[in-house]
Design a protein around this motif. Structure first.
Motif, PDB file in Angstrom:
ATOM      1  N   UNK A 149      -5.100  11.543  -1.405  1.00  0.00           N
ATOM      2  CA  UNK A 149      -3.775  11.479  -0.778  1.00  0.00           C
ATOM      3  C   UNK A 149      -3.753  10.469   0.358  1.00  0.00           C
ATOM      4  N   UNK A 150      -4.828  10.407   1.107  1.00  0.00           N
ATOM      5  CA  UNK A 150      -4.877   9.460   2.222  1.00  0.00           C
ATOM      6  C   UNK A 150      -4.921   8.021   1.720  1.00  0.00           C
ATOM      7  N   UNK A 151      -5.658   7.771   0.644  1.00  0.00           N
ATOM      8  CA  UNK A 151      -5.703   6.413   0.106  1.00  0.00           C
ATOM      9  C   UNK A 151      -4.350   6.014  -0.465  1.00  0.00           C
ATOM     10  N   UNK A 152      -3.666   6.953  -1.119  1.00  0.00           N
ATOM     11  CA  UNK A 152      -2.343   6.652  -1.666  1.00  0.00           C
ATOM     12  C   UNK A 152      -1.362   6.315  -0.561  1.00  0.00           C
ATOM     13  N   UNK A 153      -1.448   7.055   0.538  1.00  0.00           N
ATOM     14  CA  UNK A 153      -0.516   6.852   1.651  1.00  0.00           C
ATOM     15  C   UNK A 153      -0.985   5.810   2.658  1.00  0.00           C
ATOM     16  N   UNK A 154      -2.185   5.243   2.476  1.00  0.00           N
ATOM     17  CA  UNK A 154      -2.744   4.305   3.464  1.00  0.00           C
ATOM     18  C   UNK A 154      -2.769   4.958   4.843  1.00  0.00           C
ATOM     19  N   UNK A 155      -3.242   6.186   4.916  1.00  0.00           N
ATOM     20  CA  UNK A 155      -3.095   6.962   6.142  1.00  0.00           C
ATOM     21  C   UNK A 155      -4.451   7.418   6.678  1.00  0.00           C
ATOM     22  N   UNK A 156      -4.898   6.783   7.741  1.00  0.00           N
ATOM     23  CA  UNK A 156      -6.076   7.256   8.466  1.00  0.00           C
ATOM     24  C   UNK A 156      -5.676   8.434   9.340  1.00  0.00           C
ATOM     25  N   UNK A 157      -6.657   9.279   9.680  1.00  0.00           N
ATOM     26  CA  UNK A 157      -6.343  10.408  10.548  1.00  0.00           C
ATOM     27  C   UNK A 157      -7.393  11.492  10.469  1.00  0.00           C
ATOM     28  N   UNK A 158      -7.099  12.583  11.145  1.00  0.00           N
ATOM     29  CA  UNK A 158      -8.037  13.708  11.204  1.00  0.00           C
ATOM     30  C   UNK A 158      -7.835  14.666  10.042  1.00  0.00           C
ATOM     31  N   UNK A 318       4.190   3.312  -5.343  1.00  0.00           N
ATOM     32  CA  UNK A 318       2.981   3.269  -4.516  1.00  0.00           C
ATOM     33  C   UNK A 318       2.855   4.522  -3.672  1.00  0.00           C
ATOM     34  N   UNK A 319       3.929   4.913  -3.019  1.00  0.00           N
ATOM     35  CA  UNK A 319       3.877   5.999  -2.043  1.00  0.00           C
ATOM     36  C   UNK A 319       4.173   7.369  -2.630  1.00  0.00           C
ATOM     37  N   UNK A 320       5.010   7.415  -3.666  1.00  0.00           N
ATOM     38  CA  UNK A 320       5.361   8.693  -4.291  1.00  0.00           C
ATOM     39  C   UNK A 320       5.247   8.560  -5.809  1.00  0.00           C
ATOM     40  N   UNK A 321       4.026   8.395  -6.293  1.00  0.00           N
ATOM     41  CA  UNK A 321       3.822   8.138  -7.724  1.00  0.00           C
ATOM     42  C   UNK A 321       4.288   9.271  -8.626  1.00  0.00           C
ATOM     43  N   UNK A 322       4.493  10.467  -8.063  1.00  0.00           N
ATOM     44  CA  UNK A 322       4.894  11.597  -8.892  1.00  0.00           C
ATOM     45  C   UNK A 322       6.366  11.523  -9.284  1.00  0.00           C
ATOM     46  N   UNK A 323       7.170  10.677  -8.567  1.00  0.00           N
ATOM     47  CA  UNK A 323       8.598  10.587  -8.866  1.00  0.00           C
ATOM     48  C   UNK A 323       8.848   9.715 -10.085  1.00  0.00           C
TER      49      UNK A 323
END
Length: 323
Positions: A149-158, A318-323
């Motif tokens: 999920x983080x790679x799909x969203x390009x989202x670093x974090x805790x 890219x961001x919501x591939x399920x749609x």
């Protein structure tokens, strides 16, 4: 990373190997309107040279001072800054808030071998995560399967106590067909963080005069796409309206792990395309991957509006591939 594939890890490794001493500062937490997202990095050499940034300028000075101290004692640091409304406004922010920055001396804290492996993965367009547990001070690299999920969203974090820094390959958009729609589409793609490439074997179409400052490949699309390398960070859009040009590109893209394939044309045109591709051995499951008519249905009329609809659909996939 986080839509900006800058070269900070590469710079840090080169400086370290040159014996200059280097510290990596990474944004690990911030407010919503920050000019630099979580995961952004600043490299500081022992002689004071810098590359990258962690803020709009309101905390850089303090980070650099702490970085020089970290080079001396070889210890990591977690810095937290409360930014006032006035300071935030001066840095171009809407409001004040909080920013946390992690300081890591390369070699003493972040192993050189781990940084080298990270740089090698980035060079090979392999998605990779740098994972730090600030409690145990353990560090490791992980592939995309560990944090999909983080790679799909390009989202670093805790996640829990661990901080995950996502390093995704740059996004790439390959546009086949140097037509009018391609002109705004390439510009929009670059603004959206993509590395756009235009492919058209017709030399009269893909000229620098029509497409200034764009990468233009004058080759047959199947050969050009294979030479570019196709992976999960690539999108392909065919616009030429010529089956001799579009079909080979679509077939090549269908044989790769690209996240988006779009094809210009009416429903009638696409029906004929589907019949041709079926005759070429493309399976029904593969055909479902093609977005045609290309773009979201937003009532687009002009080439620029069509380009907007295409970029919107690419972003959605890219961001919501399920749609």
């Amino acid at each position: 990373m986080n839509q900006q594939f800058d070269n900070i890890p590469e710079v840090a490794l080169a400086w370290h190997r040159a014996g200059r001493g280097v510290v990596l500062a990474t944004v690990v937490q911030t407010w919503g309107s920050a000019p630099r997202p979580v995961g952004s990095q600043l490299a500081i050499a022992g002689d004071g040279e810098m590359a990258g940034s962690v803020s709009g300028g309101c905390v850089e000075g303090a980070v650099i001072v702490e970085a020089q101290d970290a080079l001396q004692d070889g210890k990591p640091r977690m810095l937290e800054f409360g930014v006032s409304d006035d300071e935030a406004f001066a840095a171009g922010l809407a409001c004040g808030g909080r920013i946390c920055v992690m300081i890591e001396p390369v070699g003493a804290v972040m192993p050189e071998s781990m940084l080298a492996d990270l740089v090698a993965a980035r060079a090979g367009r392999l998605p990779i995560a740098y994972v730090i547990d600030p409690v145990t001070q353990t560090r490791k690299l992980a592939d995309a399967g560990a944090y999909p999920d983080r790679f799909t969203a390009d989202k670093s974090g805790y996640e829990g106590a661990a901080f995950i820094a996502i390093h995704n390959p740059p996004l790439k958009l390959i546009v086949v067909g140097a037509v009018h729609i391609a002109q705004p589409l390439l510009v929009m793609a670059r603004l959206a963080g993509f590395d756009p490439v235009l492919v058209d074997p017709r030399s009269a179409f893909g000229t620098p005069a029509r497409f200034p400052d764009q990468t233009i490949i004058e080759d047959w699309p199947d050969e050009a796409l294979m030479a570019q390398g196709l992976d999960a960070r690539c999108a392909v859009v065919t616009l030429s309206h010529d089956p001799k040009i579009d079909d080979p590109a679509i077939i090549t893209a269908l044989g790769a792990d690209v996240f988006y394939i779009g094809a210009l044309g009416s429903r009638r045109t696409h029906a004929k395309r589907m019949a041709r591709l079926t005759g070429a051995g493309i399976t029904p499951a593969q055909l479902k991957r093609i977005h045609a008519p290309v773009g979201l249905d937003i009532g687009s009329i002009s080439p620029a509006e069509i380009a907007i609809s295409i970029m919107a659909q690419i972003t959605q996939c890219l961001r919501k591939p399920q749609l």
